[in-house]
Design a protein around this motif. Structure first.
Motif, PDB file in Angstrom:
ATOM      1  N   TYR A  93       0.859  -1.169   0.000  1.00  0.00           N
ATOM      2  CA  TYR A  93       0.000   0.000   0.000  1.00  0.00           C
ATOM      3  C   TYR A  93       0.891   1.212   0.000  1.00  0.00           C
ATOM      4  N   TYR A  94       0.556   2.203  -0.806  1.00  0.00           N
ATOM      5  CA  TYR A  94       1.381   3.397  -0.889  1.00  0.00           C
ATOM      6  C   TYR A  94       0.498   4.615  -0.763  1.00  0.00           C
ATOM      7  N   TYR A  98       3.348   9.113   3.714  1.00  0.00           N
ATOM      8  CA  TYR A  98       3.081   8.181   4.798  1.00  0.00           C
ATOM      9  C   TYR A  98       3.956   6.965   4.576  1.00  0.00           C
ATOM     10  N   GLU A  99       4.931   6.790   5.462  1.00  0.00           N
ATOM     11  CA  GLU A  99       5.855   5.671   5.279  1.00  0.00           C
ATOM     12  C   GLU A  99       5.406   4.473   6.103  1.00  0.00           C
ATOM     13  N   HIS A 100       5.539   3.297   5.519  1.00  0.00           N
ATOM     14  CA  HIS A 100       5.169   2.061   6.194  1.00  0.00           C
ATOM     15  C   HIS A 100       6.405   1.177   6.312  1.00  0.00           C
ATOM     16  N   ASP A 101       6.354   0.306   7.276  1.00  0.00           N
ATOM     17  CA  ASP A 101       7.384  -0.720   7.396  1.00  0.00           C
ATOM     18  C   ASP A 101       6.891  -1.900   6.568  1.00  0.00           C
ATOM     19  N   TYR A 102       7.383  -1.988   5.322  1.00  0.00           N
ATOM     20  CA  TYR A 102       6.873  -2.986   4.387  1.00  0.00           C
ATOM     21  C   TYR A 102       7.164  -4.413   4.824  1.00  0.00           C
ATOM     22  N   ILE A 103       8.235  -4.635   5.531  1.00  0.00           N
ATOM     23  CA  ILE A 103       8.533  -5.981   6.024  1.00  0.00           C
ATOM     24  C   ILE A 103       7.482  -6.401   7.042  1.00  0.00           C
ATOM     25  N   ILE A 108       2.381  -9.309   8.444  1.00  0.00           N
ATOM     26  CA  ILE A 108       0.985  -9.249   8.882  1.00  0.00           C
ATOM     27  C   ILE A 108       0.075  -9.819   7.785  1.00  0.00           C
ATOM     28  N   LYS A 109       0.315  -9.401   6.546  1.00  0.00           N
ATOM     29  CA  LYS A 109      -0.534  -9.862   5.439  1.00  0.00           C
ATOM     30  C   LYS A 109      -0.465 -11.380   5.270  1.00  0.00           C
ATOM     31  N   ILE A 158       2.781 -10.815  16.384  1.00  0.00           N
ATOM     32  CA  ILE A 158       3.777 -10.296  15.423  1.00  0.00           C
ATOM     33  C   ILE A 158       4.397  -9.013  15.939  1.00  0.00           C
ATOM     34  N   ILE A 159       3.576  -8.149  16.481  1.00  0.00           N
ATOM     35  CA  ILE A 159       4.060  -6.839  16.941  1.00  0.00           C
ATOM     36  C   ILE A 159       4.878  -6.983  18.228  1.00  0.00           C
ATOM     37  N   THR A 160       4.471  -7.863  19.124  1.00  0.00           N
ATOM     38  CA  THR A 160       5.158  -7.973  20.409  1.00  0.00           C
ATOM     39  C   THR A 160       6.432  -8.805  20.336  1.00  0.00           C
ATOM     40  N   SER A 161       6.645  -9.541  19.230  1.00  0.00           N
ATOM     41  CA  SER A 161       7.860 -10.356  19.161  1.00  0.00           C
ATOM     42  C   SER A 161       9.067  -9.555  18.741  1.00  0.00           C
TER      43      SER A 161
END
Length: 161
Positions: A93-94, A98-103, A108-109, A158-161
């Motif tokens: 998504y672009y 707005y920058e995303h952490d693509y990894i 997540i996806k 995923i976020i907490t690891s």
């Protein structure tokens, strides 16, 4: 020499503006004006008397230079669009600014179902409400809430690891 060119520029400046108007050039930075001025100077150096009138020679030189600049600008614009489309197709998504952490987004996806990803993309990445996501997906807001609950359970590890 400098005084001669200043007089020459004063004489041919209306021709420069005529060409800029003829081709409807929006020249805020005076870039095209400067290019045509340089072309006038080069034409004054390379002109061979007896072949054609100087004014005709200069007009054609400036006109062709302007067309070359248009081609160059168009080619650069096409290359920029190609690069933009390539980078956008590689991104999940672009959104400009707005920058995303693509990894992280790829992780997540990979864990979410299509419906859960629809919620994530709508709510988190695009800032839509549950009702808006439901309308886009042709389901109720309660169904989207259900997608959210299941997705959050999968995202937290995923976020907490």
């Amino acid at each position: 020499m400098e005084r001669d060119f200043t007089k020459l520029l004063n004489d041919f400046e209306p021709m420069i503006f005529h060409l800029l108007n003829k081709y409807q050039v929006c020249d805020h930075d005076d870039e095209f004006y400067q290019e045509l001025t340089i072309t006038l100077w080069l034409a004054s150096i390379h002109y061979q008397p007896g072949k054609t009138k100087f004014s005709t020679y200069v007009y054609n030189k400036m006109r062709y230079r302007l067309l070359d600049l248009f081609r160059k600008h168009h080619r650069t614009q096409r290359q920029d669009q190609k690069i933009y489309h390539e980078t956008q197709s590689n991104a999940i998504y672009y959104e400009s600014g707005y920058e995303h952490d693509y990894i992280l987004l790829n992780q997540i996806k990979s864990r979410l179902t299509a419906k859960e990803w629809t919620w994530f993309q709508g709510a988190i990445l695009q800032g839509k409400t549950l009702v808006q996501i439901g309308q886009d997906s042709h389901v109720t807001a309660n169904a989207v809430k259900h997608w959210k609950r299941k997705a959050v359970k999968k995202i937290i590890p995923i976020i907490t690891s």
